[in-house]
Design an enzyme around this catalytic site. Structure first.
Site, PDB file in Angstrom:
ATOM      1  N   LYS A 177    -106.635 -18.622  48.329  1.00  0.00           N
ATOM      2  CA  LYS A 177    -106.935 -18.532  46.895  1.00  0.00           C
ATOM      3  C   LYS A 177    -106.184 -19.622  46.152  1.00  0.00           C
ATOM      4  CE  LYS A 177    -106.891 -13.539  46.650  1.00  0.00           C
ATOM      5  NZ  LYS A 177    -105.707 -12.693  46.562  1.00  0.00           N
TER       6      LYS A 177
ATOM      7  N   MET B 259    -118.651 -15.465  62.163  1.00  0.00           N
ATOM      8  CA  MET B 259    -119.223 -16.001  60.913  1.00  0.00           C
ATOM      9  C   MET B 259    -120.755 -15.931  60.964  1.00  0.00           C
ATOM     10  SD  MET B 259    -116.733 -19.308  60.400  1.00  0.00           S
ATOM     11  CE  MET B 259    -116.811 -19.875  62.088  1.00  0.00           C
TER      12      MET B 259
ATOM     13  N   ASP C 269    -103.993 -17.192  54.927  1.00  0.00           N
ATOM     14  CA  ASP C 269    -105.212 -16.867  54.173  1.00  0.00           C
ATOM     15  C   ASP C 269    -105.625 -15.446  54.508  1.00  0.00           C
ATOM     16  OD1 ASP C 269    -106.448 -17.418  56.678  1.00  0.00           O
ATOM     17  OD2 ASP C 269    -106.500 -19.538  56.103  1.00  0.00           O
TER      18      ASP C 269
HETATM   19  N1  SAH Z   1    -109.733 -18.105  64.539  1.00  0.00           N
HETATM   20  C1  SAH Z   1    -110.360 -16.837  64.315  1.00  0.00           C
HETATM   21  C2  SAH Z   1    -111.775 -16.983  63.828  1.00  0.00           C
HETATM   22  C3  SAH Z   1    -111.915 -17.703  62.488  1.00  0.00           C
HETATM   23  S1  SAH Z   1    -113.556 -17.741  61.908  1.00  0.00           S
HETATM   24  C4  SAH Z   1    -110.281 -15.976  65.568  1.00  0.00           C
HETATM   25  O1  SAH Z   1    -109.923 -16.475  66.643  1.00  0.00           O
HETATM   26  O2  SAH Z   1    -110.524 -14.772  65.458  1.00  0.00           O
HETATM   27  C5  SAH Z   1    -113.594 -16.288  60.904  1.00  0.00           C
HETATM   28  C6  SAH Z   1    -114.503 -15.254  61.530  1.00  0.00           C
HETATM   29  O3  SAH Z   1    -113.794 -14.499  62.513  1.00  0.00           O
HETATM   30  C7  SAH Z   1    -115.004 -14.201  60.560  1.00  0.00           C
HETATM   31  O4  SAH Z   1    -116.115 -14.649  59.800  1.00  0.00           O
HETATM   32  C8  SAH Z   1    -115.417 -13.109  61.532  1.00  0.00           C
HETATM   33  O5  SAH Z   1    -116.621 -13.438  62.185  1.00  0.00           O
HETATM   34  C9  SAH Z   1    -114.297 -13.197  62.554  1.00  0.00           C
HETATM   35  N2  SAH Z   1    -113.197 -12.237  62.293  1.00  0.00           N
HETATM   36  C10 SAH Z   1    -111.896 -12.547  62.229  1.00  0.00           C
HETATM   37  N3  SAH Z   1    -111.152 -11.432  62.074  1.00  0.00           N
HETATM   38  C11 SAH Z   1    -112.019 -10.394  62.034  1.00  0.00           C
HETATM   39  C12 SAH Z   1    -111.873  -8.985  61.900  1.00  0.00           C
HETATM   40  N4  SAH Z   1    -110.672  -8.404  61.768  1.00  0.00           N
HETATM   41  N5  SAH Z   1    -112.990  -8.220  61.916  1.00  0.00           N
HETATM   42  C13 SAH Z   1    -114.208  -8.773  62.059  1.00  0.00           C
HETATM   43  N6  SAH Z   1    -114.404 -10.102  62.179  1.00  0.00           N
HETATM   44  C14 SAH Z   1    -113.322 -10.909  62.183  1.00  0.00           C
END
Ligand code: SAH
Length: 264
Positions: free
Chosen positions: A64, A175, A42
């Site tokens: 998507k 998030m 995704d």
């Molecule tokens: N499993 C993921 C998190 C999934 S929840 C992890 O460990 O990073 C999705 C959230 O992760 C987004 O809403 C944001 O808050 C954060 N996120 C993930 N990648 C990001 C990035 N490159 N820049 C900023 N926020 C990011």
């Protein structure tokens, strides 16, 4: 055990792809992609280089649908399982780490329920790496010796807010853009210092990565002024003072925010 008529055994690997920078994909993750027959991915993670990373795989974007709607979690699990049942080596590529707010454990349970062999390759979570990309360490001797990672998906309860304020750790929110008003108001209501620094780091590791620095009292205005949007990682705590943002030091930005707070 699932065996294809060809003799191939289907299996699933959940791969934590890291926060989007190709260099932050693990070697184990890259190897799993290289051997994959099917990759379900995704929008977060190292998706820009997938054709090179998984040269033999059918690539399925589950962020998507044909009509531009997100695929439901239930449908994603069905897709993972049905491809594995045909004997394919399936990689479910997730942003960051699969077990940090990634619903990875639900996908693992779906595989267990069907007797499909499943393994998890941990990834570099955005909770730690995105603040680091903005120069913010989550711990620093004398400033913070703990950090708490929370999901902003649903508002925290009063007890959770109270606990966070009492603990006094660095707070990292994923998030959290949509619930920023309830979080900041909740922390202030429970007595957190209004001049505590806050950083919002949007789109970590992309060309458009941006850091907005404010205090707990000024962050809502700053976020609105900058039109902050998801994906973003929020950091609340004194470690934000260590950020480097290019031209101005974080300390200057924080004292400007505190002055603004004092005069408004
Ligand atoms: N499993 C993921 C998190 C999934 S929840 C992890 O460990 O990073 C999705 C959230 O992760 C987004 O809403 C944001 O808050 C954060 N996120 C993930 N990648 C990001 C990035 N490159 N820049 C900023 N926020 C990011």
């Amino acid at each position: 055990m699932t065996v294809h008529p060809s003799g191939k055994t289907g299996a699933v690997t959940l791969v934590g792809g890291g926060p989007g920078a190709p260099g932050l994909l693990t070697v184990a993750g890259a190897n799993a992609l290289l051997e994959a027959d099917v990759v379900l991915y995704d929008r977060l993670g190292p998706t820009a280089h997938l054709t090179t990373l998984a040269p033999n795989a059918l690539l399925i974007d589950v962020g998507k649908l044909p009509g531009n709607h997100a695929v439901s979690q239930c449908d994603i699990e069905d897709l993972i399982v049905s491809h594995a049942l045909t004997g394919s080596r399936v990689v479910r590529l997730k942003g960051g780490d699969p077990y940090v707010f990634g619903r990875g454990s639900e996908e693992v349970l779906a595989c267990h329920a069907r007797g499909i062999p499943v393994s998890v390759v941990s990834g570099v979570t955005s909770a730690i790496s995105v603040p680091a990309a903005a120069g913010i360490p989550l711990t620093h001797r004398g400033l913070s010796h703990a950090f708490t990672v929370i999901s902003g998906h649903a508002p925290l309860t009063e007890r959770e807010l109270e606990g966070l304020v009492l603990l006094g750790s660095t707070i990292v929110v994923l998030m959290g853009v949509g619930t920023l008003p309830t979080l900041t108001q909740g922390l202030l209501r429970h007595g957190m210092a209004s001049d505590l620094p806050v950083a919002i780091i949007e789109r970590g590791f992309s060309d458009t990565q941006r850091t907005t620095i404010a205090t707990l009292a000024t962050v809502l205005g700053a976020a609105a002024q900058a039109s902050v949007s998801s994906p973003a990682v929020l950091v609340v705590g004194d470690v934000v003072r260590l950020a480097f943002t290019g031209d101005e030091s974080a300390e200057d930005l924080i004292s400007q925010a505190a002055q603004f707070q004092a005069t408004s």
